[in-house]
Write a protein that holds these residues in place. Structure first.
Motif, PDB file in Angstrom:
ATOM      1  N   PRO A  22      -5.803   5.469  -7.890  1.00 50.74           N
ATOM      2  CA  PRO A  22      -6.721   6.065  -8.868  1.00 50.74           C
ATOM      3  C   PRO A  22      -7.678   5.037  -9.459  1.00 50.74           C
ATOM      4  O   PRO A  22      -8.854   5.327  -9.691  1.00 50.74           O
ATOM      5  CB  PRO A  22      -5.790   6.619  -9.953  1.00 50.74           C
ATOM      6  N   PHE A  23      -7.162   3.811  -9.665  1.00 50.41           N
ATOM      7  CA  PHE A  23      -8.005   2.761 -10.240  1.00 50.41           C
ATOM      8  C   PHE A  23      -9.158   2.429  -9.299  1.00 50.41           C
ATOM      9  O   PHE A  23     -10.320   2.375  -9.714  1.00 50.41           O
ATOM     10  CB  PHE A  23      -7.148   1.521 -10.502  1.00 50.41           C
ATOM     11  N   ALA A  24      -8.815   2.258  -8.001  1.00 57.15           N
ATOM     12  CA  ALA A  24      -9.852   1.933  -7.018  1.00 57.15           C
ATOM     13  C   ALA A  24     -10.868   3.066  -6.923  1.00 57.15           C
ATOM     14  O   ALA A  24     -12.085   2.846  -6.880  1.00 57.15           O
ATOM     15  CB  ALA A  24      -9.216   1.691  -5.647  1.00 57.15           C
ATOM     16  N   PHE A  25     -10.368   4.307  -6.954  1.00 60.74           N
ATOM     17  CA  PHE A  25     -11.245   5.471  -6.878  1.00 60.74           C
ATOM     18  C   PHE A  25     -12.196   5.500  -8.074  1.00 60.74           C
ATOM     19  O   PHE A  25     -13.408   5.702  -7.935  1.00 60.74           O
ATOM     20  CB  PHE A  25     -10.380   6.731  -6.845  1.00 60.74           C
ATOM     21  N   MET A  26     -11.616   5.238  -9.261  1.00 62.66           N
ATOM     22  CA  MET A  26     -12.429   5.280 -10.473  1.00 62.66           C
ATOM     23  C   MET A  26     -13.481   4.177 -10.466  1.00 62.66           C
ATOM     24  O   MET A  26     -14.628   4.386 -10.854  1.00 62.66           O
ATOM     25  CB  MET A  26     -11.517   5.136 -11.687  1.00 62.66           C
ATOM     26  N   MET A  27     -13.080   2.988  -9.981  1.00 64.94           N
ATOM     27  CA  MET A  27     -14.036   1.872  -9.922  1.00 64.94           C
ATOM     28  C   MET A  27     -15.199   2.219  -8.991  1.00 64.94           C
ATOM     29  O   MET A  27     -16.363   1.953  -9.302  1.00 64.94           O
ATOM     30  CB  MET A  27     -13.338   0.610  -9.402  1.00 64.94           C
ATOM     31  N   PHE A  36       0.807  -1.219   0.000  1.00 60.49           N
ATOM     32  CA  PHE A  36       0.000   0.000   0.000  1.00 60.49           C
ATOM     33  C   PHE A  36       0.839   1.267   0.000  1.00 60.49           C
ATOM     34  O   PHE A  36       0.353   2.338  -0.313  1.00 60.49           O
ATOM     35  CB  PHE A  36      -0.956   0.006   1.192  1.00 60.49           C
ATOM     36  N   SER A  37       2.142   1.139   0.393  1.00 59.10           N
ATOM     37  CA  SER A  37       2.984   2.334   0.348  1.00 59.10           C
ATOM     38  C   SER A  37       3.814   2.365  -0.935  1.00 59.10           C
ATOM     39  O   SER A  37       4.535   3.328  -1.182  1.00 59.10           O
ATOM     40  CB  SER A  37       3.894   2.371   1.575  1.00 59.10           C
ATOM     41  N   SER A  38       3.715   1.303  -1.763  1.00 54.97           N
ATOM     42  CA  SER A  38       4.555   1.251  -2.959  1.00 54.97           C
ATOM     43  C   SER A  38       4.025   2.195  -4.044  1.00 54.97           C
ATOM     44  O   SER A  38       2.892   2.658  -3.995  1.00 54.97           O
ATOM     45  CB  SER A  38       4.600  -0.180  -3.497  1.00 54.97           C
ATOM     46  N   ASP A  39       4.898   2.474  -5.023  1.00 55.52           N
ATOM     47  CA  ASP A  39       4.505   3.358  -6.123  1.00 55.52           C
ATOM     48  C   ASP A  39       3.368   2.761  -6.931  1.00 55.52           C
ATOM     49  O   ASP A  39       2.480   3.479  -7.405  1.00 55.52           O
ATOM     50  CB  ASP A  39       5.700   3.586  -7.062  1.00 55.52           C
ATOM     51  N   LEU A  40       3.399   1.443  -7.083  1.00 54.36           N
ATOM     52  CA  LEU A  40       2.384   0.779  -7.892  1.00 54.36           C
ATOM     53  C   LEU A  40       0.989   1.111  -7.379  1.00 54.36           C
ATOM     54  O   LEU A  40       0.065   1.375  -8.137  1.00 54.36           O
ATOM     55  CB  LEU A  40       2.615  -0.736  -7.854  1.00 54.36           C
ATOM     56  N   TRP A  41       0.868   1.123  -6.046  1.00 52.13           N
ATOM     57  CA  TRP A  41      -0.436   1.421  -5.449  1.00 52.13           C
ATOM     58  C   TRP A  41      -0.777   2.896  -5.587  1.00 52.13           C
ATOM     59  O   TRP A  41      -1.871   3.259  -6.003  1.00 52.13           O
ATOM     60  CB  TRP A  41      -0.432   0.998  -3.974  1.00 52.13           C
ATOM     61  N   THR A  42       0.191   3.786  -5.274  1.00 55.85           N
ATOM     62  CA  THR A  42      -0.146   5.209  -5.275  1.00 55.85           C
ATOM     63  C   THR A  42      -0.360   5.739  -6.688  1.00 55.85           C
ATOM     64  O   THR A  42      -1.177   6.629  -6.895  1.00 55.85           O
ATOM     65  CB  THR A  42       0.950   6.037  -4.586  1.00 55.85           C
ATOM     66  N   ILE A  43       0.375   5.183  -7.669  1.00 54.45           N
ATOM     67  CA  ILE A  43       0.243   5.728  -9.033  1.00 54.45           C
ATOM     68  C   ILE A  43      -0.911   5.067  -9.778  1.00 54.45           C
ATOM     69  O   ILE A  43      -1.687   5.739 -10.457  1.00 54.45           O
ATOM     70  CB  ILE A  43       1.564   5.563  -9.822  1.00 54.45           C
ATOM     71  N   TYR A  44      -1.026   3.744  -9.665  1.00 54.77           N
ATOM     72  CA  TYR A  44      -2.060   3.046 -10.427  1.00 54.77           C
ATOM     73  C   TYR A  44      -3.218   2.550  -9.571  1.00 54.77           C
ATOM     74  O   TYR A  44      -4.372   2.752  -9.901  1.00 54.77           O
ATOM     75  CB  TYR A  44      -1.445   1.857 -11.180  1.00 54.77           C
ATOM     76  N   GLY A  45      -2.864   1.912  -8.455  1.00 55.26           N
ATOM     77  CA  GLY A  45      -3.893   1.243  -7.659  1.00 55.26           C
ATOM     78  C   GLY A  45      -4.936   2.177  -7.098  1.00 55.26           C
ATOM     79  O   GLY A  45      -6.132   1.971  -7.262  1.00 55.26           O
TER      80      GLY A  45
END
Lengths: 340, 204
Positions: free
Chosen positions: A16-21, A5-14
């Motif tokens: 926004p993706f969760a928010f959009m979903m 949850f602190s990684s870049d993958l989560w902050t950059i993609y995860g």
């Protein structure tokens, strides 16, 4: 897990993706709720217009009727005719339903309340609504039945015909606002004389959306008195329910489109500043409900058109009139130096 | 990364459905695959930042042209086996045309150079470019100022083609009774109605 949850993958993609979903889920949930209660609203209003009660048994005032209908349709058997073209037969209702939902991505229900605020919002809406014809035409062909095929053909020619005048009406509005972005169309400054100038286009647009959504008095694709149920004849249970939901979602979508183009979206009516204390989304919903009521009102009022009359209205009256109006609007805008 | 994934998705669907257009046994399925190809090509345009072209592709090709294709193909009364029988005789010609197209594409792409400032002009679909000019506006400026003449000429050509198509296909069939609204409106009471005083017991 915390590392993820602190990684870049989560902050950059995860994230926004969760928010959009979540955003998409919220939109679909609200639209489906409106669709369900639009059927109830229609039955109640039609009942009142014909001096009957409408649904009044399931729940208080019959309010649970749409849910009961939904459960009934879910629990019935889906019949796929043996002579039908299997994959196309099943894809058609899904396509119609999906198209009715994806268009909501660009509808701004309040300032900044929109999933995708794209530059070409109005073109996107037009593209999605023009693709709706495929659901109907595929259903008509894949059913491999005469009535269904006739319904599909009728719908295809009707929707293609009225799209032309709808496109020209949209061009008229775009000339006055000078943008394709839906939020900017709403907030664009429109003088009173431009509003009055656009009023005939509102009438043409309202009639065209009736034809575009295959509603009475232009419901010839279904035409139960002549071709029993048109393209929906062979559909049952959930496949039928998808058509039904798609059709009603399309009607609400077209109402929202009218509100965005002509009725000022989330802004308070007639530009009265004092009414701005009511949240914009409430105004948007109220205006959309007004146009939705118009759909029901015409259904309860007018008899069905004959097919040649429908084509005559589209090609010989609306097309020349709207074409003339595009020239008129652009001429006046240039003359009064009011081009945006 | 996401753009890359989307590109491969769209490109793969375009290729697969384009192949399916020519291999599908049923002509209606061919047209449906053609529509899928158009649609995914529009997706590729969006990835390029050409959102206006993408939407116009969907509106014009998917929403209008392909509907008419589908309409005609659905109405055709053809046996699919006869259709496939003679197909092999066209293969050499098809190969030649395909080869020429491939050679031309290679020639174009090997000589292709991007203008140094081209990258600045690419608009991202959801944001306006640095100068606040949207894609639509940019196309409009170029089309209606620099190429207005060519634009008008192409419009005229389309008009001629349209009138030509109507002239070639329109025929007046005898024995068709059509509703003539103008005639109905022009009908007057005095033309069709005669009122007579009838005294009782005598008849007309």
């Amino acid at each position: 897990m915390t590392e993820f949850f602190s990684s870049d993958l989560w902050t950059i993609y995860g994230l926004p993706f969760a928010f959009m979903m979540a955003h998409i889920g919220a939109i679909i949930g609200v639209v489906l709720l409106f669709v369900a209660y639009y059927t109830y609203f229609e039955r109640k209003v039609m009942g009142a217009m014909q001096r009957r009660q409408g649904p009044n048994t399931v729940g208080p005032f019959g309010l649970l009727q749409p849910i009961a209908d939904g459960i009934k349709l879910l629990s019935k058997e889906t019949i796929v005719p043996t002579q039908s073209n299997g994959p196309v037969f099943v894809i058609a209702p899904m396509l119609l339903f999906t198209l009715a939902l994806i268009a909501w991505a660009v509808i701004p229900v309040n300032a900044k309340w929109v999933l995708a605020d794209i530059n070409v919002g109005i073109l996107y809406l037009f593209a999605v609504s023009s693709m709706g014809v495929y659901g109907v035409i595929m259903a008509g062909w894949a059913s491999n039945s005469k009535y269904a095929f006739l319904g599909g053909l009728r719908s295809a020619s009707q929707m293609v015909s009225y799209e032309v005048s709808m496109g020209l009406v949209i061009v008229c509005v775009l000339l006055c606002v000078g943008t394709l972005n839906l939020s900017e169309i709403i907030t664009a400054d429109r003088p009173t004389w431009v509003q009055i100038l656009l009023f005939p286009m509102l009438i043409v647009f309202l009639i065209s959306i009736l034809a575009e959504t295959n509603r009475a008095p232009f419901d010839l694709p279904e035409g139960e008195s002549e071709i029993t149920g048109g393209f929906m004849v062979e559909y049952s249970a959930m496949t039928f329910a998808l058509f039904f939901l798609g059709e009603y979602a399309n009607m609400i979508l077209m109402s929202a489109m009218t509100v965005v183009l002509f009725l000022g979206g989330w802004l308070p009516p007639f530009g009265i500043e004092a009414l701005a204390i009511v949240p914009g989304v409430i105004w948007f919903v109220l205006k959309t409900l007004l146009v939705m009521f118009f759909f029901i009102w015409t259904r309860a009022t007018f008899p069905r058109y004959r097919y040649d009359q429908l084509m005559r209205l589209g090609w010989k009256i609306f097309l020349p009139f709207t074409l003339f109006y595009v020239v008129l609007v652009s001429g006046l805008l240039v003359y009064f130096d009011a081009l945006p | 990364m996401l753009t890359g994934l989307a590109f491969y998705l769209f490109a793969a669907v375009v290729l697969v459905s384009a192949i399916a257009v020519i291999t599908a046994r049923n002509p209606v399925h061919s047209v449906l695959f053609l529509i899928l190809t158009f649609f995914n090509a529009a997706g590729l345009f969006i990835l390029l930042g050409a959102e206006f072209i993408a939407m116009i592709l969907v509106i014009v090709y998917v929403g209008a042209v392909a509907v008419l294709f589908l309409f005609v193909v659905m109405m055709l009364d053809i046996s699919f086996s006869d259709l496939r029988k003679g197909a092999m005789q066209y293969v050499p010609m098809g190969l030649i045309i395909g080869g020429i197209l491939l050679a031309e594409l290679i020639a174009v792409f090997s000589a292709w150079k991007f203008a140094p400032n081209a990258a600045d002009n690419i608009a991202v679909p959801f944001v306006q470019s640095a100068e606040g000019i949207t894609n639509t506006e940019a196309i409009g400026r170029v089309l209606y100022t620099d190429y207005v003449f060519a634009f008008q000429v192409s419009g005229l050509i389309l008009l001629v083609a349209m009138i030509g198509a109507i002239v070639l296909t329109h025929r007046t069939r005898p024995g068709v009774r059509k509703q003539k609204v103008a005639d109905q409106q022009a009908r007057k009471k005095s033309d069709v109605l005669e009122i007579k005083k009838v005294t009782s017991g005598t008849g007309v």
